[in-house]
Design an enzyme around this catalytic site. Structure first.
Site, mmCIF file in Angstrom:
data_model
loop_
_atom_site.group_PDB
_atom_site.id
_atom_site.type_symbol
_atom_site.label_atom_id
_atom_site.label_comp_id
_atom_site.label_asym_id
_atom_site.label_seq_id
_atom_site.Cartn_x
_atom_site.Cartn_y
_atom_site.Cartn_z
ATOM 1 N N LYS A 108 -6.773 -7.669 6.594
ATOM 2 C CA LYS A 108 -7.696 -7.921 5.616
ATOM 3 C C LYS A 108 -7.690 -6.762 4.736
ATOM 4 C CE LYS A 108 -10.911 -11.004 7.953
ATOM 5 N NZ LYS A 108 -10.211 -12.158 7.597
ATOM 6 N N LEU A 136 -1.588 13.200 20.381
ATOM 7 C CA LEU A 136 -2.044 12.318 21.472
ATOM 8 C C LEU A 136 -2.076 10.625 21.258
ATOM 9 C CD1 LEU A 136 -5.218 14.368 21.945
ATOM 10 C CD2 LEU A 136 -3.110 14.689 23.308
ATOM 11 N N PHE A 163 0.887 -1.013 -0.039
ATOM 12 C CA PHE A 163 -0.087 0.094 -0.031
ATOM 13 C C PHE A 163 0.848 1.119 -0.056
ATOM 14 C CE2 PHE A 163 -2.001 3.319 2.916
ATOM 15 C CZ PHE A 163 -2.855 3.830 1.824
ATOM 16 N N LEU A 208 -7.976 -3.468 5.470
ATOM 17 C CA LEU A 208 -9.013 -2.578 5.683
ATOM 18 C C LEU A 208 -8.264 -1.330 5.794
ATOM 19 C CD1 LEU A 208 -12.039 -2.056 5.730
ATOM 20 C CD2 LEU A 208 -11.952 -2.932 7.908
ATOM 21 N N ASN A 264 -5.393 10.282 13.426
ATOM 22 C CA ASN A 264 -5.126 9.623 14.722
ATOM 23 C C ASN A 264 -6.120 8.731 14.786
ATOM 24 O OD1 ASN A 264 -4.193 9.024 17.361
ATOM 25 N ND2 ASN A 264 -3.926 10.860 17.923
ATOM 26 N N PHE A 265 -6.028 7.657 15.733
ATOM 27 C CA PHE A 265 -7.004 6.677 16.148
ATOM 28 C C PHE A 265 -7.587 5.808 15.314
ATOM 29 C CE2 PHE A 265 -7.941 10.482 18.996
ATOM 30 C CZ PHE A 265 -7.171 10.097 20.083
ATOM 31 N N LEU A 266 -6.630 5.524 14.362
ATOM 32 C CA LEU A 266 -6.678 4.255 13.305
ATOM 33 C C LEU A 266 -7.026 3.185 14.034
ATOM 34 C CD1 LEU A 266 -6.529 2.960 10.320
ATOM 35 C CD2 LEU A 266 -4.405 3.310 10.578
ATOM 36 N N THR A 287 1.585 9.681 13.761
ATOM 37 C CA THR A 287 2.874 9.163 14.422
ATOM 38 C C THR A 287 2.289 7.612 14.518
ATOM 39 O OG1 THR A 287 1.549 9.598 16.322
ATOM 40 C CG2 THR A 287 3.564 10.873 15.676
HETATM 41 C C1 LIG Z 1 -3.773 14.776 3.060
HETATM 42 C C2 LIG Z 1 -4.559 13.907 4.059
HETATM 43 C C3 LIG Z 1 -3.766 12.448 4.203
HETATM 44 C C4 LIG Z 1 -4.477 11.658 5.152
HETATM 45 C C5 LIG Z 1 -3.821 10.461 5.537
HETATM 46 C C6 LIG Z 1 -2.309 10.410 5.979
HETATM 47 C C7 LIG Z 1 -1.943 9.213 6.135
HETATM 48 C C8 LIG Z 1 -2.558 8.572 7.604
HETATM 49 C C9 LIG Z 1 -1.920 7.221 7.663
HETATM 50 C C10 LIG Z 1 -2.450 6.199 9.118
HETATM 51 C C11 LIG Z 1 -1.821 7.182 10.360
HETATM 52 C C12 LIG Z 1 -2.567 6.358 11.683
HETATM 53 C C13 LIG Z 1 -1.907 6.901 12.907
HETATM 54 C C14 LIG Z 1 -2.478 6.037 14.092
HETATM 55 O O1 LIG Z 1 -3.656 6.082 14.300
HETATM 56 S S1 LIG Z 1 -1.388 5.003 14.800
HETATM 57 C C15 LIG Z 1 -2.269 3.891 15.828
HETATM 58 C C16 LIG Z 1 -2.354 2.579 14.937
HETATM 59 N N1 LIG Z 1 -3.414 2.000 15.412
HETATM 60 C C17 LIG Z 1 -3.123 0.767 16.415
HETATM 61 O O2 LIG Z 1 -2.165 0.318 16.551
HETATM 62 C C18 LIG Z 1 -4.440 0.029 16.800
HETATM 63 C C19 LIG Z 1 -4.258 -1.473 16.648
HETATM 64 N N2 LIG Z 1 -4.044 -1.888 15.340
HETATM 65 C C20 LIG Z 1 -4.930 -1.734 14.594
HETATM 66 O O3 LIG Z 1 -6.063 -1.375 14.860
HETATM 67 C C21 LIG Z 1 -4.820 -2.426 13.188
HETATM 68 O O4 LIG Z 1 -3.650 -3.339 13.397
HETATM 69 C C22 LIG Z 1 -4.295 -1.393 12.053
HETATM 70 C C23 LIG Z 1 -5.671 -0.454 11.821
HETATM 71 C C24 LIG Z 1 -3.189 -0.247 12.427
HETATM 72 C C25 LIG Z 1 -3.870 -1.995 10.819
HETATM 73 O O5 LIG Z 1 -4.676 -2.844 10.457
HETATM 74 P P1 LIG Z 1 -4.512 -4.292 9.955
HETATM 75 O O6 LIG Z 1 -3.495 -4.663 10.956
HETATM 76 O O7 LIG Z 1 -5.643 -5.107 9.798
HETATM 77 O O8 LIG Z 1 -3.651 -4.187 8.467
HETATM 78 P P2 LIG Z 1 -4.321 -4.064 7.017
HETATM 79 O O9 LIG Z 1 -4.261 -5.794 6.611
HETATM 80 O O10 LIG Z 1 -5.608 -3.539 7.037
HETATM 81 O O11 LIG Z 1 -3.473 -3.106 6.250
HETATM 82 C C26 LIG Z 1 -2.187 -3.583 6.219
HETATM 83 C C27 LIG Z 1 -1.346 -2.146 5.625
HETATM 84 O O12 LIG Z 1 -1.633 -1.095 6.672
HETATM 85 C C28 LIG Z 1 -0.331 -0.753 6.953
HETATM 86 N N3 LIG Z 1 -0.243 -0.394 8.357
HETATM 87 C C29 LIG Z 1 -0.294 -0.935 9.335
HETATM 88 N N4 LIG Z 1 -0.343 -0.233 10.675
HETATM 89 C C30 LIG Z 1 -0.442 1.008 10.160
HETATM 90 C C31 LIG Z 1 -0.368 2.236 10.640
HETATM 91 N N5 LIG Z 1 -0.278 2.280 12.178
HETATM 92 N N6 LIG Z 1 -0.360 3.489 10.141
HETATM 93 C C32 LIG Z 1 -0.345 3.468 8.733
HETATM 94 N N7 LIG Z 1 -0.418 2.254 7.951
HETATM 95 C C33 LIG Z 1 -0.355 1.053 8.775
HETATM 96 C C34 LIG Z 1 0.684 -1.800 6.715
HETATM 97 O O13 LIG Z 1 2.042 -1.506 6.868
HETATM 98 C C35 LIG Z 1 0.218 -2.529 5.503
HETATM 99 O O14 LIG Z 1 0.396 -1.512 4.456
HETATM 100 P P3 LIG Z 1 1.546 -2.177 3.270
HETATM 101 O O15 LIG Z 1 2.812 -2.392 4.368
HETATM 102 O O16 LIG Z 1 1.130 -3.238 2.846
HETATM 103 O O17 LIG Z 1 2.171 -1.141 2.619
#
Ligand SMILES: CCCCCCCCCCCCCC(=O)SCCNC(=O)CCNC(=O)[C@H](O)C(C)(C)COP(=O)(O)OP(=O)(O)OC[C@H]1O[C@@H](n2cnc3c(N)ncnc32)[C@H](O)[C@@H]1OP(=O)(O)O
Length: 465
Positions: A187, A465, A47, A189, A176-178, A212
């Site tokens: 999967k 935060l 991704f 998501l 935040n709060f992803l 972060t």
């Molecule tokens: C201009 C506006 C722009 C706005 C957007 C700016 C960007 C914002 C970015 C977000 C900032 C968030 C800031 C916060 O809130 S950081 C807090 C993140 N939340 C947690 O740690 C809570 C517990 N964990 C979960 O809920 C899940 O494990 C999460 C949701 C984290 C991943 O769900 P899951 O485990 O089911 O994975 P997948 O199969 O759906 O998807 C896998 C893909 O996701 C990539 N991944 C995993 N973790 C993160 C992460 N923390 N940031 C970005 N990407 C992440 C991963 O490298 C892989 O991509 P790739 O390796 O294949 O490339």
């Protein structure tokens, strides 16, 4: 303490506390993902390699946007498609039951220790403060529900911020709060949530973001380390959060972490609405030293540090943000500091139900403002002395507010006081990322050996935060 050995001779938080603190803001329950060595090759970020972010070790010759300039008309008005069993929802954080859906999702799925004995205790007040700063948009509180049951299974949020990266002001959001429900992990998501929030933010003509994570992604602009200062060592021991170091006695440990009964700085008092003008101006002057800052309007300053009328009348149970100023005998505000509360619920313990946790937030001081260079030895020593006094008082106030441990990062000028004030280095590292903006690395307050970098300190001036 997983990942840091069982020896705890510095009396640092270990075992469960360390594990939980380390898990904070990291991906899933995979502790190993915290380490830099776990970074994948760029081609394996299926991704992230498609997104406008800096790649690892990319030589940077100039700071600035990565994507070509676009307009909101170029962005689809349609939400990203989801599997048929799910649907998008825009969360109304003014609606009690919807906020409850968010905190149930986060409390149960955001971060937890391995035996699920502790959970973050997110509250309505915490979300009112963190998700509704000036300019907040309902459209940026994005949920995914199961179509048939309405159950909330994923969430991501954005808030508007004006960032300044080495003096260049960038209209941005903070993400935040992803969170994805544990049963739906792996999967893909998360990328859909990220693309959908990007779409919604782009539609408002905003193209940059700060976020972060403990997870290593392409590519951090800075990395800071978590540090922890025990406030109630006996309770931390009772609930298995710290261990008694070999050769030490409990009274010795308690004595080591004992703080005075009340704050010691003359003129220290809670921040009041009438201080905003002066405190904001001091804060702006102080923040100028850092390479990455959020520019706060006065309205934003009031929101983040006074917390709105709800916080001003909060009880200890509902209080989230604590802000203090030092006023000298001439009515001048010379210093300011703040910390916030985000406790854990302790499950399965007959004595203790909750663990109070304070997080150092922003601060400012005029102690070194007369010097042109913050690294001048005289400036350094003046600031070190003042911050040590102020943050010691912050620890005392946090302890008096029933917090059991006080956390800080190695960001800002924190390296100056961490060791002196008995903040132990944690296992957790926090990576800072910019979306669609290439920037030279920013110091995070840690040396190559991951010890506090007292000399360079940090140029990260944002606290997320
Ligand atoms: C201009 C506006 C722009 C706005 C957007 C700016 C960007 C914002 C970015 C977000 C900032 C968030 C800031 C916060 O809130 S950081 C807090 C993140 N939340 C947690 O740690 C809570 C517990 N964990 C979960 O809920 C899940 O494990 C999460 C949701 C984290 C991943 O769900 P899951 O485990 O089911 O994975 P997948 O199969 O759906 O998807 C896998 C893909 O996701 C990539 N991944 C995993 N973790 C993160 C992460 N923390 N940031 C970005 N990407 C992440 C991963 O490298 C892989 O991509 P790739 O390796 O294949 O490339």
């Amino acid at each position: 303490m997983s990942g840091s050995g069982s020896g705890d001779d510095a009396g640092e938080p270990s075992g469960k506390l360390a594990e939980l603190l380390k898990l904070l803001k990291m991906n899933g329950n995979d502790v190993a993902k915290l380490t830099q060595s776990q970074r994948k090759e760029m081609k394996d970020y299926k991704f992230w390699k498609t997104q406008p972010v800096a790649t690892f070790d990319e030589p940077i010759s100039e700071e600035g946007p990565i994507d070509r300039k676009k307009t909101p008309d170029e962005i689809s008005s349609e939400p990203f498609p989801l599997l048929a069993e799910f649907e998008w929802c825009t969360m109304d954080v003014n609606d009690k039951s919807q906020v409850e859906d968010i905190f149930v999702l986060l409390n149960e799925n955001y971060v937890e220790d391995r035996d699920a004995s502790f959970r973050f205790k997110y509250t309505r007040e915490f979300f009112n403060w963190s998700l509704k700063p000036p300019g907040w948009k309902k459209d940026w509180h994005v949920g995914v529900r199961v179509r048939s049951t309405g159950k909330l299974v994923a969430f991501i949020s954005a808030i508007p911020v004006n960032l300044s990266v080495r003096g260049n002001v960038i209209k941005s959001v903070e993400i935040n709060f992803l969170c994805v429900h544990k049963q739906l992990r792996g999967k893909r998501l998360a990328p859909v949530l990220i693309k959908e929030i990007t779409r919604r933010v782009n539609k408002c003509d905003i193209w940059f973001a700060l976020y972060t994570s403990g997870t290593v992604l392409p590519s951090p602009v800075s990395v800071c380390r978590y540090t922890h200062r025990p406030l109630n060592w006996n309770k931390l021991l009772d609930v298995g959060f710290v261990q008694l170091p070999p050769g030490a006695s409990k009274p010795q440990m308690v004595a080591n972490y004992t703080l005075p009964k009340g704050p010691t700085t003359k003129g220290l008092r809670p921040l009041k609405p009438e201080d905003v003008e002066q405190a904001h101006s001091l804060f702006e002057k102080y923040q100028r030293r850092f390479d990455l800052v959020q520019e706060f309007s006065k309205e934003e300053f009031s929101h983040w540090f006074l917390g709105g009328s709800e916080q001003m009348h909060a009880t200890p149970d509902t209080k989230v943000i604590y802000s203090y100023v030092v006023e000298n005998e001439h009515g001048k505000i010379t210093d300011f500091f703040s910390f916030y509360s985000l406790p854990f619920t302790i499950l399965n313990n007959s004595v203790h139900k909750e663990l109070g946790i304070g997080y150092l937030f922003y601060y400012a001081s005029d102690a070194d403002l007369i010097y042109n260079n913050r690294f001048d030895p005289k400036a350094t020593s003046a600031l070190k002395e003042r911050l040590s006094q102020l943050i010691n008082d912050a620890c005392i106030l946090a302890r008096n507010a029933k917090m059991d441990v006080f956390n800080a990062l190695t960001s800002q000028d924190n390296a100056l006081f961490l060791e002196k004030l008995k903040f132990g280095p944690g296992d957790g590292f926090l990576n800072f990322y910019l979306f669609n903006y290439r920037a030279f690395p920013i110091t995070g307050g840690i040396q190559d050996d991951q010890d506090y970098d007292v000399k360079k300190r940090s140029n990260v001036g944002v606290v997320m935060l």
